[in-house]
Motif scaffolding. Structure first.
Motif, PDB file in Angstrom:
ATOM      1  N   UNK A  12      -0.348  14.465  29.122  1.00  0.00           N
ATOM      2  CA  UNK A  12       0.319  15.570  28.448  1.00  0.00           C
ATOM      3  C   UNK A  12       1.811  15.482  28.754  1.00  0.00           C
ATOM      4  N   UNK A  13       2.599  15.194  27.725  1.00  0.00           N
ATOM      5  CA  UNK A  13       4.050  15.038  27.891  1.00  0.00           C
ATOM      6  C   UNK A  13       4.770  15.988  26.940  1.00  0.00           C
ATOM      7  N   UNK A  14       4.339  17.226  26.934  1.00  0.00           N
ATOM      8  CA  UNK A  14       4.790  18.188  25.930  1.00  0.00           C
ATOM      9  C   UNK A  14       6.314  18.269  25.844  1.00  0.00           C
ATOM     10  N   UNK A  15       6.811  17.962  24.641  1.00  0.00           N
ATOM     11  CA  UNK A  15       8.233  18.089  24.292  1.00  0.00           C
ATOM     12  C   UNK A  15       9.153  17.148  25.075  1.00  0.00           C
ATOM     13  N   UNK A  16       8.582  16.161  25.765  1.00  0.00           N
ATOM     14  CA  UNK A  16       9.424  15.183  26.458  1.00  0.00           C
ATOM     15  C   UNK A  16      10.060  14.259  25.425  1.00  0.00           C
ATOM     16  N   UNK A  17      11.369  14.181  25.431  1.00  0.00           N
ATOM     17  CA  UNK A  17      12.105  13.391  24.442  1.00  0.00           C
ATOM     18  C   UNK A  17      12.354  11.990  25.009  1.00  0.00           C
ATOM     19  N   UNK A  18      11.733  10.994  24.377  1.00  0.00           N
ATOM     20  CA  UNK A  18      11.708   9.631  24.916  1.00  0.00           C
ATOM     21  C   UNK A  18      12.377   8.672  23.937  1.00  0.00           C
ATOM     22  N   UNK A  19      13.344   7.908  24.430  1.00  0.00           N
ATOM     23  CA  UNK A  19      13.990   6.895  23.594  1.00  0.00           C
ATOM     24  C   UNK A  19      13.335   5.541  23.831  1.00  0.00           C
ATOM     25  N   UNK A  20      12.850   4.936  22.749  1.00  0.00           N
ATOM     26  CA  UNK A  20      12.245   3.607  22.799  1.00  0.00           C
ATOM     27  C   UNK A  20      13.247   2.620  22.227  1.00  0.00           C
ATOM     28  N   UNK A  21      13.541   1.574  22.983  1.00  0.00           N
ATOM     29  CA  UNK A  21      14.598   0.642  22.589  1.00  0.00           C
ATOM     30  C   UNK A  21      14.076  -0.757  22.274  1.00  0.00           C
ATOM     31  N   UNK A  22      12.763  -0.954  22.350  1.00  0.00           N
ATOM     32  CA  UNK A  22      12.190  -2.270  22.067  1.00  0.00           C
ATOM     33  C   UNK A  22      12.213  -2.546  20.565  1.00  0.00           C
ATOM     34  N   UNK A  23      11.945  -3.792  20.142  1.00  0.00           N
ATOM     35  CA  UNK A  23      11.942  -4.108  18.711  1.00  0.00           C
ATOM     36  C   UNK A  23      10.976  -3.217  17.929  1.00  0.00           C
ATOM     37  N   UNK A  24      11.348  -2.881  16.713  1.00  0.00           N
ATOM     38  CA  UNK A  24      10.547  -1.967  15.899  1.00  0.00           C
ATOM     39  C   UNK A  24       9.129  -2.478  15.693  1.00  0.00           C
TER      40      UNK A  24
END
Length: 270
Positions: A12-24
């Protein structure tokens, strides 16, 4: 800190804003897992993957493919691009050869492509542990083909050659840095809109730092970074990052989610 196994029934990671930087092309599963955990993922790829089907090393490896007794795949990208090249060359796939993969995600990709038996390292998924696994096989004077990307670590090839194996390294893809331009206002907005930054290679980390101006590095370095190895931690320290990063036990999506989940629980309930 390195965190244990991922349990999707308790994530449960409610509303945690995570940036993913790996290739699409490698981000879909992780984005889905984050969405299922009620996090808010954002994708900002730092690099893109391109095939290298005209690389001389790949041509040489394909010409020797029938004689090879062992194949080694260093990543999912290696699997995807190598199989395309193998099939274009009208070689047998799946092959009657001993196949090694550097980790479970690469193994799963190979199994999806018809390889029923794929050998992976015990413990942490890395070249060092893969070499320990290969050491139990009779490789002296045997032809081995390593399928990977451009600019690889030389550890696999050099160590196997020292053990008197015949080794060909086939470059079948390469990474290119994405062109991303953000003005100062956009950079501020990005940093303010993200809680955790996920980096899965030194290359991606360096590319990201290049798009953030120096005057915002102090603000950025106050944020939690999730990385996938202690070697990356050394890179962070050289950049001036002094916080303790979140370190995933392995670079798989499940490994990243496990680290993120346990950090989140400690942060909110610890």
């Amino acid at each position: 800190m390195i965190y244990p196994i991922y349990d999707n029934t308790q994530c449960e990671l409610t509303d945690l804003r995570v940036l993913i930087t790996r290739p699409a092309t490698q981000a879909n599963t992780l984005i889905q897992m984050l969405n299922e955990a009620h996090a808010i993922p954002r994708l900002l790829p730092m690099v893109a993957i391109h095939s290298r089907f005209d690389d001389p090393s790949l041509t040489l490896a394909l010409n020797a493919y029938d004689a090879a007794e062992y194949l080694i795949f260093t990543s999912v990208n290696a699997v995807t691009h190598a199989i395309m090249a193998i099939k274009q060359a009208k070689k047998q796939w799946p092959p009657s050869k001993i196949i090694f993969a550097v980790g479970s995600t690469t193994r799963d990709c190979l199994q999806d492509q018809g390889c029923t038996e794929v050998i992976i390292p015990d413990g942490k998924f890395c070249s060092e542990n893969l070499l320990h696994k290969i050491a139990s096989y009779p490789i002296r004077d045997k032809l081995m083909i390593i399928f990977g990307g451009a600019h690889p670590r030389s550890l696999l090839e050099s160590t196997l050659k020292k053990q008197n194996a015949q080794v060909l390294h086939a470059i079948c893809y390469e990474r290119h840095q994405e062109v991303i331009k953000m003005d100062l206002t956009q950079q501020h907005e990005l940093l303010d809109s993200i809680d955790v930054f996920v980096f899965t290679s030194d290359e991606i980390l360096v590319c990201f730092m290049q798009i953030i101006c120096d005057e915002l590095h102090d603000q950025l370095f106050k944020k939690p970074f999730l990385i996938i190895s202690r070697r990356m931690h050394q890179t962070l320290q050289r950049m001036g990052y002094t916080k303790s990063p979140i370190i995933a036990d392995n670079p798989t999506d499940s490994g990243i989610m496990a680290a993120l989940t346990h950090w989140y629980e400690e942060y909110h309930h610890g």
